[in-house]
Design a protein around this motif. Structure first.
Motif, PDB file in Angstrom:
ATOM      1  N   GLU A  36       1.101  -1.350   0.350  1.00 30.85           N
ATOM      2  CA  GLU A  36       0.106  -0.131   0.433  1.00 30.85           C
ATOM      3  C   GLU A  36       0.773   1.143  -0.317  1.00 30.85           C
ATOM      4  O   GLU A  36       2.057   1.289  -0.377  1.00 30.85           O
ATOM      5  N   LYS A  37       0.513   2.271  -0.416  1.00 32.82           N
ATOM      6  CA  LYS A  37       0.985   3.658  -0.421  1.00 32.82           C
ATOM      7  C   LYS A  37       0.741   3.577   1.369  1.00 32.82           C
ATOM      8  O   LYS A  37       0.847   3.807   1.841  1.00 32.82           O
ATOM      9  N   THR A  38       2.898   3.937   1.563  1.00 29.79           N
ATOM     10  CA  THR A  38       2.929   3.875   2.965  1.00 29.79           C
ATOM     11  C   THR A  38       3.846   5.255   2.975  1.00 29.79           C
ATOM     12  O   THR A  38       4.867   5.246   4.108  1.00 29.79           O
ATOM     13  N   PHE A  40       4.490   9.516   3.723  1.00 21.81           N
ATOM     14  CA  PHE A  40       3.331  10.504   3.462  1.00 21.81           C
ATOM     15  C   PHE A  40       4.027  11.710   4.245  1.00 21.81           C
ATOM     16  O   PHE A  40       5.027  11.619   4.913  1.00 21.81           O
ATOM     17  N   LYS A  45      -1.751  14.080   6.403  1.00 23.18           N
ATOM     18  CA  LYS A  45      -2.164  13.036   5.553  1.00 23.18           C
ATOM     19  C   LYS A  45      -1.803  11.612   6.579  1.00 23.18           C
ATOM     20  O   LYS A  45      -3.352  11.260   5.544  1.00 23.18           O
ATOM     21  N   PHE A  49      -5.323   9.735   5.261  1.00 21.13           N
ATOM     22  CA  PHE A  49      -4.824   7.853   5.386  1.00 21.13           C
ATOM     23  C   PHE A  49      -5.748   7.182   6.458  1.00 21.13           C
ATOM     24  O   PHE A  49      -6.407   5.682   6.208  1.00 21.13           O
ATOM     25  N   GLN A  52      -9.345   6.992   6.428  1.00 20.12           N
ATOM     26  CA  GLN A  52      -9.829   6.419   5.391  1.00 20.12           C
ATOM     27  C   GLN A  52      -9.730   4.560   4.753  1.00 20.12           C
ATOM     28  O   GLN A  52     -11.152   4.378   4.257  1.00 20.12           O
ATOM     29  N   ASN A  53      -9.567   4.607   5.711  1.00 21.91           N
ATOM     30  CA  ASN A  53      -8.441   2.741   5.577  1.00 21.91           C
ATOM     31  C   ASN A  53      -8.690   2.406   7.044  1.00 21.91           C
ATOM     32  O   ASN A  53      -7.345   2.426   7.732  1.00 21.91           O
TER      33      ASN A  53
END
Length: 71
Positions: A36-38, A40, A45, A49, A52-53
């Motif tokens: 995952e995008k890790t 920030f 930010k 994240f 939202q997750n």
């Protein structure tokens, strides 16, 4: 402001203190999340994240509880 105690920001702070979240300047990385995008830039930010997750939040929360010895 207006939300009371912010559990997301508090968890980010604790995660940094325990070494679960790497912080370098304004950059945060989440090494425990694979695929995952890790990375920030800024607390807001990474907070957004986690908001939202829910799975990422739950995983971080579980890691913190494991380290501090809570059930």
């Amino acid at each position: 402001y207006g939300e009371g105690i912010d559990r997301y920001t508090e968890l980010i702070t604790i995660g940094c203190d325990l070494g679960l979240i790497n912080k370098s300047g304004a950059w945060y990385t989440l090494p425990f999340l694979e695929g995952e995008k890790t990375k920030f830039q800024g607390t807001e930010k990474i907070r957004a994240f986690l908001l939202q997750n829910q799975d990422a939040y739950d995983k971080l929360y579980a890691e913190v509880k494991t380290i501090i010895g809570s059930k």
